[in-house]
Design an enzyme around this catalytic site. Structure first.
Site, PDB file in Angstrom:
ATOM      1  N   LYS A 112       0.853  -1.187   0.000  1.00  0.00           N
ATOM      2  CA  LYS A 112       0.000   0.000   0.000  1.00  0.00           C
ATOM      3  C   LYS A 112       0.893   1.243   0.000  1.00  0.00           C
ATOM      4  CE  LYS A 112      -3.181   2.797   2.637  1.00  0.00           C
ATOM      5  NZ  LYS A 112      -3.661   3.146   3.983  1.00  0.00           N
ATOM      6  N   GLY A 142      -7.907   9.304  10.426  1.00  0.00           N
ATOM      7  CA  GLY A 142      -8.136   9.390  11.868  1.00  0.00           C
ATOM      8  C   GLY A 142      -9.179  10.391  12.292  1.00  0.00           C
ATOM      9  N   ASN A 178      -8.938   1.365  10.585  1.00  0.00           N
ATOM     10  CA  ASN A 178      -7.972   1.244  11.668  1.00  0.00           C
ATOM     11  C   ASN A 178      -8.446   2.007  12.899  1.00  0.00           C
ATOM     12  OD1 ASN A 178      -4.310   1.480  11.906  1.00  0.00           O
ATOM     13  ND2 ASN A 178      -5.811   0.908  13.429  1.00  0.00           N
TER      14      ASN A 178
END
Length: 261
Positions: free
Chosen positions: A104, A165, A213
């Site tokens: 990635k 995030g 994540n």
């Protein structure tokens, strides 16, 4: 539909994935928690930040002590790289360390937004593909730039939902939909997903998968959230395959109105 879903395998650069949920391995309290979350998610693939891998202190635990690379596909990434040179060096190191060719690519533009630097990203994609890598590319939700990545050999396109995030969810459904419709390689929604319903929406748009994540690792109950994302991705995929009803600006009665006494 059940039989169709069982045969609905995601293929990326020759790798076959039964689950359309890819899980990141950063931010967890421990490798043990990481492993439990991955198991609960049902994911077949996990991302690993090469720059954070311990290769010097043999006494310290490593991720492969808790997740078997023979059972789970490890996807090395270039998290933390802000230019092409660092990204290329990192992925070449990954190939030397573990023989990984499916990777990635993530080249960030600045430390505040963590948006991808698309000039450096496209440049890196071209070089890596020439070197024999199979590159899954983290990119903006600009359809033209996403197409540039594909045209330069990307094995998968990974447009952001919103900043890494942030947990803001899918901010530009129109652009994501255009990317999905124009792409001949898998489209994996990456970054900014905040909760399970965000993943369902991404899958309902026709995305081939999602990468999660922070939304799992930062949840109050990460293992439970991993389960929620597992179910949400399946739900969204089923909804997409089933085909939603048409939208109308006026009400349409669900029961017949003729012949009523």
């Amino acid at each position: 539909m059940e039989g169709k879903l069982k045969k609905d395998i995601l293929k990326i650069a020759g790798k076959l994935l039964k689950s359309r949920l890819i899980v990141g391995t950063g931010k967890y309290k421990s490798f043990s928690e990481t492993a439990k979350a991955v198991k609960a998610s049902g994911a077949d693939m996990v991302t690993v930040a090469v720059r954070r891998v311990n290769i010097l202190d043999k006494k310290k635990p490593i991720l492969s002590d808790y997740l078997d690379p023979k059972k789970i596909i490890f996807l090395p990434n270039t998290a933390g790289c802000f230019n092409s040179e660092d990204a290329l060096r990192t992925l070449r190191l990954a190939r030397e360390m573990g023989g990984w060719k499916l990777v990635k690519l993530e080249v960030l533009g600045d430390k505040k937004t963590l948006y991808p630097n698309m000039i450096e990203t496209i440049k890196s994609t071209k070089i890596l593909v020439k070197e024999g890598f199979k590159v899954m590319v983290y990119c903006t939700d600009d359809p033209l730039l996403a197409k540039k990545c594909e045209d330069n050999g990307a094995s998968a396109i990974m447009p952001l939902a919103s900043p890494i995030g942030s947990g803001l969810g899918l901010q530009n459904k129109v652009n994501i939909s255009i990317i999905i419709k124009q792409s001949k390689v898998p489209v994996i929604i990456d970054a900014g997903i905040g909760t399970a319903s965000d993943a369902t929406i991404a899958m309902e748009l026709g995305s081939d998968g999602v990468l999660i994540n922070s939304a799992i690792a930062n949840a109050k109950k990460p293992i439970m959230m991993a389960e929620a994302f597992r179910d949400a991705v399946i739900c969204g995929r089923k909804s997409f395959l089933a085909g939603r009803m048409n939208k109308n600006y006026f009400g349409i009665a669900s029961s017949p109105i003729k012949g009523i006494i």
